[in-house]
Design a protein around this motif. Structure first.
Motif, PDB file in Angstrom:
ATOM      1  N   CYS A  95       0.775  -1.168  -0.132  1.00  0.00           N
ATOM      2  CA  CYS A  95       0.046   0.050  -0.073  1.00  0.00           C
ATOM      3  C   CYS A  95       0.806   1.386  -0.126  1.00  0.00           C
ATOM      4  O   CYS A  95       2.222   1.259   0.345  1.00  0.00           O
ATOM      5  CB  CYS A  95      -0.849   0.072   1.551  1.00  0.00           C
ATOM      6  N   VAL A  96       0.406   2.281  -0.612  1.00  0.00           N
ATOM      7  CA  VAL A  96       0.977   3.514  -0.475  1.00  0.00           C
ATOM      8  C   VAL A  96       0.053   4.848  -0.044  1.00  0.00           C
ATOM      9  O   VAL A  96      -1.043   4.590  -0.501  1.00  0.00           O
ATOM     10  CB  VAL A  96       1.333   3.909  -1.836  1.00  0.00           C
ATOM     11  N   GLU A  97       0.557   5.476   0.970  1.00  0.00           N
ATOM     12  CA  GLU A  97      -0.078   6.555   1.430  1.00  0.00           C
ATOM     13  C   GLU A  97      -0.045   7.812   0.815  1.00  0.00           C
ATOM     14  O   GLU A  97       1.400   7.899   0.302  1.00  0.00           O
ATOM     15  CB  GLU A  97       0.255   6.800   3.092  1.00  0.00           C
ATOM     16  N   PHE A  98      -1.024   8.612   0.313  1.00  0.00           N
ATOM     17  CA  PHE A  98      -0.769   9.736  -0.298  1.00  0.00           C
ATOM     18  C   PHE A  98      -1.589  11.079   0.355  1.00  0.00           C
ATOM     19  O   PHE A  98      -2.549  10.529   1.065  1.00  0.00           O
ATOM     20  CB  PHE A  98      -1.194   9.807  -1.824  1.00  0.00           C
ATOM     21  N   GLY A 124      -6.212  17.598   1.080  1.00  0.00           N
ATOM     22  CA  GLY A 124      -5.736  17.718   2.272  1.00  0.00           C
ATOM     23  C   GLY A 124      -5.812  16.294   3.041  1.00  0.00           C
ATOM     24  O   GLY A 124      -5.070  15.967   3.968  1.00  0.00           O
ATOM     25  N   HIS A 125      -6.613  15.462   2.856  1.00  0.00           N
ATOM     26  CA  HIS A 125      -6.824  14.165   3.424  1.00  0.00           C
ATOM     27  C   HIS A 125      -5.699  13.338   3.098  1.00  0.00           C
ATOM     28  O   HIS A 125      -5.373  13.201   1.818  1.00  0.00           O
ATOM     29  CB  HIS A 125      -8.249  13.333   3.205  1.00  0.00           C
ATOM     30  N   THR A 126      -5.431  12.183   3.929  1.00  0.00           N
ATOM     31  CA  THR A 126      -4.376  11.216   3.591  1.00  0.00           C
ATOM     32  C   THR A 126      -5.241  10.000   3.258  1.00  0.00           C
ATOM     33  O   THR A 126      -6.265   9.707   3.614  1.00  0.00           O
ATOM     34  CB  THR A 126      -3.594  10.875   4.842  1.00  0.00           C
ATOM     35  N   VAL A 127      -4.831   9.481   2.081  1.00  0.00           N
ATOM     36  CA  VAL A 127      -5.508   8.343   1.632  1.00  0.00           C
ATOM     37  C   VAL A 127      -4.606   7.138   1.344  1.00  0.00           C
ATOM     38  O   VAL A 127      -3.304   7.347   1.268  1.00  0.00           O
ATOM     39  CB  VAL A 127      -6.133   8.314   0.224  1.00  0.00           C
ATOM     40  N   CYS A 128      -4.970   5.694   1.441  1.00  0.00           N
ATOM     41  CA  CYS A 128      -4.509   4.894   1.345  1.00  0.00           C
ATOM     42  C   CYS A 128      -4.662   4.031  -0.060  1.00  0.00           C
ATOM     43  O   CYS A 128      -5.872   3.726  -0.158  1.00  0.00           O
ATOM     44  CB  CYS A 128      -4.608   3.766   2.648  1.00  0.00           C
ATOM     45  N   ASN A 163     -15.214   7.760 -13.883  1.00  0.00           N
ATOM     46  CA  ASN A 163     -15.552   9.118 -14.129  1.00  0.00           C
ATOM     47  C   ASN A 163     -14.480   9.797 -14.684  1.00  0.00           C
ATOM     48  O   ASN A 163     -13.679  10.280 -13.695  1.00  0.00           O
ATOM     49  CB  ASN A 163     -16.068   9.709 -12.802  1.00  0.00           C
ATOM     50  N   ALA A 164     -14.125   9.831 -15.927  1.00  0.00           N
ATOM     51  CA  ALA A 164     -12.877  11.032 -16.476  1.00  0.00           C
ATOM     52  C   ALA A 164     -12.914  12.470 -15.882  1.00  0.00           C
ATOM     53  O   ALA A 164     -11.677  12.861 -15.943  1.00  0.00           O
ATOM     54  CB  ALA A 164     -13.136  10.913 -18.160  1.00  0.00           C
ATOM     55  N   GLN A 165     -13.864  12.898 -15.354  1.00  0.00           N
ATOM     56  CA  GLN A 165     -14.001  14.125 -14.648  1.00  0.00           C
ATOM     57  C   GLN A 165     -13.399  14.359 -13.101  1.00  0.00           C
ATOM     58  O   GLN A 165     -13.093  15.067 -12.773  1.00  0.00           O
ATOM     59  CB  GLN A 165     -15.380  14.682 -14.629  1.00  0.00           C
ATOM     60  N   CYS A 166     -13.100  12.974 -12.766  1.00  0.00           N
ATOM     61  CA  CYS A 166     -12.549  12.965 -11.327  1.00  0.00           C
ATOM     62  C   CYS A 166     -11.132  12.610 -11.272  1.00  0.00           C
ATOM     63  O   CYS A 166     -10.947  11.418 -11.681  1.00  0.00           O
ATOM     64  CB  CYS A 166     -13.472  12.060 -10.490  1.00  0.00           C
ATOM     65  N   ARG A 167     -10.447  13.617 -11.150  1.00  0.00           N
ATOM     66  CA  ARG A 167      -8.948  13.546 -11.045  1.00  0.00           C
ATOM     67  C   ARG A 167      -8.182  14.625 -10.264  1.00  0.00           C
ATOM     68  O   ARG A 167      -8.942  15.333  -9.853  1.00  0.00           O
ATOM     69  CB  ARG A 167      -8.409  13.564 -12.664  1.00  0.00           C
ATOM     70  N   GLY A 168      -7.081  14.484 -10.226  1.00  0.00           N
ATOM     71  CA  GLY A 168      -6.335  15.391  -9.326  1.00  0.00           C
ATOM     72  C   GLY A 168      -4.763  14.967  -9.064  1.00  0.00           C
ATOM     73  O   GLY A 168      -4.227  14.587  -9.861  1.00  0.00           O
ATOM     74  N   THR A 169      -4.121  15.802  -8.110  1.00  0.00           N
ATOM     75  CA  THR A 169      -2.934  15.534  -7.722  1.00  0.00           C
ATOM     76  C   THR A 169      -2.754  14.923  -6.452  1.00  0.00           C
ATOM     77  O   THR A 169      -3.524  15.399  -5.518  1.00  0.00           O
ATOM     78  CB  THR A 169      -2.073  16.643  -7.975  1.00  0.00           C
ATOM     79  N   TRP A 170      -1.532  14.349  -6.100  1.00  0.00           N
ATOM     80  CA  TRP A 170      -1.308  14.018  -4.412  1.00  0.00           C
ATOM     81  C   TRP A 170       0.387  14.006  -4.278  1.00  0.00           C
ATOM     82  O   TRP A 170       0.916  13.960  -5.467  1.00  0.00           O
ATOM     83  CB  TRP A 170      -2.219  12.698  -4.195  1.00  0.00           C
TER      84      TRP A 170
END
Length: 190
Positions: A95-98, A124-128, A163-170
């Motif tokens: 697993c990787v935390e971002f 701002g949230h941390t995801v795994c 959902n191609a409209q849901c993207r971002g950076t981490w």
């Protein structure tokens, strides 16, 4: 007489326009018969579709920071593990935390049942995110887009599957050998 346009069948899809980035592939068809006397006009002669090629044209693997991570809900992983165990292809994952840096508004405007998990993505949230077979590449033993080899605090790109409209950076925080992700913020590399 009225003669409509007649076009050929589609060609096969081309390769990706460029390696190591989210780009497109193309397929084409050509006109066999031009329309005449008010016949139906010709349809489009070219189509494009999204494409990511993870290997350069020389056959070397792309740098990980150039590849967007494709993710889905962590709940999908339980079914995936059952299938892998059944066909004997299960490999150890990780697993990787971002930390989520930026998220497009499209993540909140998804109304299909299979995209409800996207509403839990918040800046701002941390995801795994879990890397498991079959997303775990057998040559490199990592998942594409996991940020391995990236510089500290380098923004990395991700996109939600469905959902191609849901993207971002981490930003990558750390890799975990044992996965113990909280269920709400648990995702899966595709």
């Amino acid at each position: 007489p009225v003669i409509p346009c007649v076009v050929s069948e589609w060609s096969g899809w081309s390769g990706c326009a460029e390696p190591c980035k989210t780009t497109y592939r193309v397929r084409r068809r050509h006109i066999i018969q031009e329309p005449r006397n008010g016949g139906e006009a010709c349809p489009p002669l070219e189509e494009r579709a999204g494409c990511v090629e993870y290997w350069t044209w020389r056959g070397t693997e792309c740098k990980q920071s150039l590849i967007p991570a494709l993710i889905t809900t962590g709940g999908f992983g339980k079914a995936r593990k059952k299938r892998a165990t059944a066909d004997g292809s299960e490999r150890a994952g990780y697993c990787v935390e971002f930390q989520l840096v930026a998220i497009t508004p499209g993540c909140l405007h998804s109304h299909h049942s299979y995209t409800h998990w996207m509403q839990y993505l918040r800046e701002g949230h941390t995801v795994c995110v879990e890397c498991q077979h079959p997303a775990l590449d057998s040559r490199s033993l990592h998942c594409y887009g996991d940020g391995s080899g990236s510089k500290k605090n380098q923004p990395l790109h991700w996109q939600a599957v469905g959902n191609a409209q849901c993207r971002g950076t981490w930003k990558r925080i750390r890799q975990l050998a044992a996965c113990s992700c909280p269920s709400v913020h648990s995702f899966l590399f595709i």
